[in-house]
Scaffold this motif. Sequence first.
Motif, PDB file in Angstrom:
ATOM      1  N   GLU A  65       0.818  -1.208   0.000  1.00 57.27           N
ATOM      2  CA  GLU A  65       0.000   0.000   0.000  1.00 57.27           C
ATOM      3  C   GLU A  65       0.856   1.264   0.000  1.00 57.27           C
ATOM      4  OE1 GLU A  65      -3.334   0.325  -0.383  1.00 57.27           O
ATOM      5  OE2 GLU A  65      -3.142  -1.813  -0.872  1.00 57.27           O
ATOM      6  N   THR A  66       2.044   1.149   0.562  1.00 60.57           N
ATOM      7  CA  THR A  66       2.948   2.296   0.612  1.00 60.57           C
ATOM      8  C   THR A  66       3.415   2.714  -0.773  1.00 60.57           C
ATOM      9  OG1 THR A  66       3.723   1.519   2.768  1.00 60.57           O
ATOM     10  CG2 THR A  66       5.075   3.157   1.670  1.00 60.57           C
ATOM     11  N   PHE A  67       3.471   1.779  -1.713  1.00 60.72           N
ATOM     12  CA  PHE A  67       3.969   2.075  -3.054  1.00 60.72           C
ATOM     13  C   PHE A  67       3.204   3.223  -3.719  1.00 60.72           C
ATOM     14  CE2 PHE A  67       5.579  -2.552  -3.770  1.00 60.72           C
ATOM     15  CZ  PHE A  67       6.521  -2.356  -2.768  1.00 60.72           C
ATOM     16  N   LYS A  68       1.938   3.383  -3.349  1.00 65.99           N
ATOM     17  CA  LYS A  68       1.097   4.395  -3.990  1.00 65.99           C
ATOM     18  C   LYS A  68       1.542   5.817  -3.662  1.00 65.99           C
ATOM     19  CE  LYS A  68      -2.925   1.307  -3.659  1.00 65.99           C
ATOM     20  NZ  LYS A  68      -4.280   1.154  -3.068  1.00 65.99           N
ATOM     21  N   ILE A  69       2.243   5.990  -2.567  1.00 63.94           N
ATOM     22  CA  ILE A  69       2.599   7.348  -2.123  1.00 63.94           C
ATOM     23  C   ILE A  69       4.097   7.616  -2.202  1.00 63.94           C
ATOM     24  CG2 ILE A  69       0.583   7.536  -0.613  1.00 63.94           C
ATOM     25  CD1 ILE A  69       2.438   6.893   1.754  1.00 63.94           C
ATOM     26  N   LEU A  70       4.843   6.729  -2.861  1.00 64.32           N
ATOM     27  CA  LEU A  70       6.283   6.919  -2.935  1.00 64.32           C
ATOM     28  C   LEU A  70       6.638   8.105  -3.828  1.00 64.32           C
ATOM     29  CD1 LEU A  70       7.576   3.238  -3.217  1.00 64.32           C
ATOM     30  CD2 LEU A  70       7.609   4.730  -1.216  1.00 64.32           C
ATOM     31  N   PRO A  91       9.336   9.839   3.617  1.00 65.71           N
ATOM     32  CA  PRO A  91      10.226   9.877   4.785  1.00 65.71           C
ATOM     33  C   PRO A  91      11.330   8.826   4.780  1.00 65.71           C
ATOM     34  CG  PRO A  91       7.935  10.119   5.454  1.00 65.71           C
ATOM     35  CD  PRO A  91       7.918   9.784   3.996  1.00 65.71           C
ATOM     36  N   HIS A  92      11.029   7.631   4.203  1.00 63.37           N
ATOM     37  CA  HIS A  92      12.017   6.557   4.205  1.00 63.37           C
ATOM     38  C   HIS A  92      12.877   6.548   2.938  1.00 63.37           C
ATOM     39  CE1 HIS A  92      11.634   3.804   7.690  1.00 63.37           C
ATOM     40  NE2 HIS A  92      10.444   4.383   7.819  1.00 63.37           N
ATOM     41  N   SER A  93      12.892   7.648   2.198  1.00 64.87           N
ATOM     42  CA  SER A  93      13.741   7.678   1.005  1.00 64.87           C
ATOM     43  C   SER A  93      15.193   7.907   1.416  1.00 64.87           C
ATOM     44  CB  SER A  93      13.290   8.777   0.037  1.00 64.87           C
ATOM     45  OG  SER A  93      13.707  10.050   0.478  1.00 64.87           O
ATOM     46  N   TYR A  94      16.104   7.386   0.610  1.00 64.33           N
ATOM     47  CA  TYR A  94      17.524   7.552   0.914  1.00 64.33           C
ATOM     48  C   TYR A  94      17.911   9.021   0.853  1.00 64.33           C
ATOM     49  CZ  TYR A  94      22.573   6.856   0.806  1.00 64.33           C
ATOM     50  OH  TYR A  94      23.912   6.902   1.088  1.00 64.33           O
ATOM     51  N   GLY A  95      17.333   9.747  -0.109  1.00 62.02           N
ATOM     52  CA  GLY A  95      17.636  11.163  -0.228  1.00 62.02           C
ATOM     53  C   GLY A  95      17.247  11.938   1.016  1.00 62.02           C
ATOM     54  N   ASN A  96      16.080  11.636   1.567  1.00 57.90           N
ATOM     55  CA  ASN A  96      15.645  12.323   2.780  1.00 57.90           C
ATOM     56  C   ASN A  96      16.509  11.962   3.974  1.00 57.90           C
ATOM     57  OD1 ASN A  96      13.526  14.124   2.237  1.00 57.90           O
ATOM     58  ND2 ASN A  96      12.073  12.451   1.989  1.00 57.90           N
ATOM     59  N   LEU A 151      14.758   1.076   2.670  1.00 56.77           N
ATOM     60  CA  LEU A 151      14.921   2.436   2.168  1.00 56.77           C
ATOM     61  C   LEU A 151      14.309   2.516   0.774  1.00 56.77           C
ATOM     62  CD1 LEU A 151      18.573   3.453   3.177  1.00 56.77           C
ATOM     63  CD2 LEU A 151      16.451   4.541   3.959  1.00 56.77           C
ATOM     64  N   TYR A 152      13.708   3.640   0.489  1.00 58.96           N
ATOM     65  CA  TYR A 152      13.171   3.897  -0.843  1.00 58.96           C
ATOM     66  C   TYR A 152      14.204   4.663  -1.667  1.00 58.96           C
ATOM     67  CZ  TYR A 152      10.633   6.347  -4.524  1.00 58.96           C
ATOM     68  OH  TYR A 152      10.248   6.870  -5.733  1.00 58.96           O
ATOM     69  N   LEU A 153      14.472   4.177  -2.881  1.00 59.72           N
ATOM     70  CA  LEU A 153      15.406   4.815  -3.811  1.00 59.72           C
ATOM     71  C   LEU A 153      14.615   5.511  -4.906  1.00 59.72           C
ATOM     72  CD1 LEU A 153      17.909   1.829  -4.187  1.00 59.72           C
ATOM     73  CD2 LEU A 153      18.105   3.783  -2.620  1.00 59.72           C
ATOM     74  N   HIS A 154      14.605   6.818  -4.870  1.00 52.87           N
ATOM     75  CA  HIS A 154      13.889   7.589  -5.885  1.00 52.87           C
ATOM     76  C   HIS A 154      14.869   7.916  -7.011  1.00 52.87           C
ATOM     77  CE1 HIS A 154      10.655  10.108  -7.407  1.00 52.87           C
ATOM     78  NE2 HIS A 154      11.567  11.026  -7.693  1.00 52.87           N
ATOM     79  N   LEU A 155      14.730   7.197  -8.122  1.00 53.90           N
ATOM     80  CA  LEU A 155      15.663   7.339  -9.240  1.00 53.90           C
ATOM     81  C   LEU A 155      14.929   7.735 -10.513  1.00 53.90           C
ATOM     82  CD1 LEU A 155      17.876   4.189  -8.534  1.00 53.90           C
ATOM     83  CD2 LEU A 155      18.315   6.563  -7.879  1.00 53.90           C
ATOM     84  N   ALA A 156      13.910   8.538 -10.359  1.00 52.98           N
ATOM     85  CA  ALA A 156      13.152   9.036 -11.504  1.00 52.98           C
ATOM     86  C   ALA A 156      13.791  10.319 -12.035  1.00 52.98           C
ATOM     87  CB  ALA A 156      11.696   9.278 -11.096  1.00 52.98           C
ATOM     88  N   HIS A 157      13.261  10.810 -13.133  1.00 48.92           N
ATOM     89  CA  HIS A 157      13.852  11.966 -13.819  1.00 48.92           C
ATOM     90  C   HIS A 157      13.893  13.223 -12.956  1.00 48.92           C
ATOM     91  CE1 HIS A 157       9.496  12.148 -14.442  1.00 48.92           C
ATOM     92  NE2 HIS A 157       9.640  13.461 -14.459  1.00 48.92           N
ATOM     93  N   MET A 180      12.831   0.413  -5.168  1.00 40.55           N
ATOM     94  CA  MET A 180      13.327   1.274  -6.244  1.00 40.55           C
ATOM     95  C   MET A 180      12.217   1.651  -7.213  1.00 40.55           C
ATOM     96  SD  MET A 180      16.255   0.375  -9.096  1.00 40.55           S
ATOM     97  CE  MET A 180      17.543   0.151  -7.864  1.00 40.55           C
ATOM     98  N   LYS A 181      12.121   2.943  -7.512  1.00 38.18           N
ATOM     99  CA  LYS A 181      11.241   3.418  -8.578  1.00 38.18           C
ATOM    100  C   LYS A 181      12.057   4.307  -9.508  1.00 38.18           C
ATOM    101  CE  LYS A 181       7.805   6.443  -7.993  1.00 38.18           C
ATOM    102  NZ  LYS A 181       6.475   6.994  -7.592  1.00 38.18           N
ATOM    103  N   SER A 182      12.028   3.989 -10.790  1.00 38.90           N
ATOM    104  CA  SER A 182      12.902   4.692 -11.724  1.00 38.90           C
ATOM    105  C   SER A 182      12.311   4.690 -13.120  1.00 38.90           C
ATOM    106  CB  SER A 182      14.286   4.030 -11.747  1.00 38.90           C
ATOM    107  OG  SER A 182      15.130   4.653 -12.702  1.00 38.90           O
ATOM    108  N   ASP A 183      12.633   5.704 -13.898  1.00 40.42           N
ATOM    109  CA  ASP A 183      12.346   5.708 -15.335  1.00 40.42           C
ATOM    110  C   ASP A 183      13.624   5.982 -16.127  1.00 40.42           C
ATOM    111  OD1 ASP A 183      12.673   8.355 -14.676  1.00 40.42           O
ATOM    112  OD2 ASP A 183      10.762   9.050 -15.502  1.00 40.42           O
TER     113      ASP A 183
END
Length: 500
Positions: free
Chosen positions: A168-173, A178-183, A201-207, A233-236
Amino acid sequence: MLKVLVASLAAFPLLVTLTLVLQNPPTNRIGEVFEASALENAAHNVTSFNAAYVGRYWLYKPSSYLLSRLRSYEDLHKLCGPYTKSYNRTQKLLKSHLNASSTKCKYVVWISYSGLGNRVLTLTSAFLYALLTNRVLLVDQGKDMTDLFCEPFPEKSWVLPVDFPLKETFKILSQYFPHSYGNMLKKNISNTSTVSLPSYLYLHLAHDYDDQDKHFLCDQDQTLLSRVPWLIMKSDLYFVPSLFLMPSFEQELSKLFPHKDTVFHHLGRYLFHPSNHVWGLITRYYQAYLAKADERIGIQIRNFDTRPGPFQYVIDQVLACTLKYKVLPQVDWKRTIVTQSEKANLKAILITSLSSRYFENVRNMYWEHPTVNGDVVEVFQPSQEQFQHTKNRLHNNKAWAEMYLLSLTDVSVTSAWSTFGYVAQGLGGLKPWILYKSDNQTTPNPPCRQAMSMEPCFHAPPLYDCKTKKGIDNGALVPHVRHCEDMSWGLKLVDNHDEL
């Protein structure tokens, strides 16, 4: 899991039969045959038969070290895959919010995001990262990827279980999660002890990722990340070129890929096997329209102009490129009568585009005028969807089939910035002619250039040095990472810088 196994077994006789029936290589490729099943045999599963390409043989052989490492990964996936004891034990960490860096199994969870071309490229990137860091790759397919691919690994699925605690958390990534590596870096807690690290940890690797998110691609950050059991990981983005800039991965990557420009070619063919339905689309179309040709030419047209099209300057650019560089045969604009020739070749042109107008222009040119050299030309377009429907399953089935069909051509022309084209060229081992992006709705001059390598482009790489934290040209650090032909700030892998 049972459905996946049944589907894979059902594919076996069909794939064997189609592979045997449809292999019809052009005569000029007979002397270039390699072991077409070498990489797929590393998977030890029945779906590998579909990658013995229809009418085409490999020009590149995987290294023996890559084959060995893939077999080792399969053993790890079997040990740690969904619902194994190790998986169940590590999953409990998510519920208890505890960290156990010494756990035997660690994971990368890939989240379905963006268009199909982006997904194929980012999933490949995630798998290579998993291979380099001894993690297990699990795939959250979303709602529109369930019937695109067969399972690539034997015995254990790569599909993330539906009861995964963070579903369910995937919808709000997002990058603000808060749990992103960048944060975590922004809060300056990167030097904390192992005990205080989170279980995931969430890795935000999108554009749209920022400087802190980009630290995932810094070598010194891998030590901390290695202590986190779950990476989401979420990425494009195809971030593989940046992995080649990390010193800690350098030796391993050199052994895996002696030819640097074959990363997506080998891993893509290993991971992505069309499902029975998509394989049927591919083989029926190939047999009906492409199999008998002496040469197959693929033209992929993707336009990023936001106005309603089609556009005359695009077809002008396609013809300027293909005729100038003799990708397509010249037509005799004065004659209307065809001169029969015993040496006439049959050329099949496969055009993929959301619009039918570009196909109609090329078809009409060869319908209304004979070729100068007497070649016979047939022009085909499998579908005309008008608009991209990213989350439509039938649309994605057709898109995947067309990527695969394009990869079976002998010569290809692709559009700048298009991940659709990147996938096709990489799977097929092709160095396409890339149509430059038009900035002012006119045909660029020159209209195109041939790619340096078959590798995809990393569209949004970091532009700084991780150690000094200063701006740097990452396309000038090593000979095998260069700026892309179609995007001056992008990065791509090349094999030999002396050829540039």
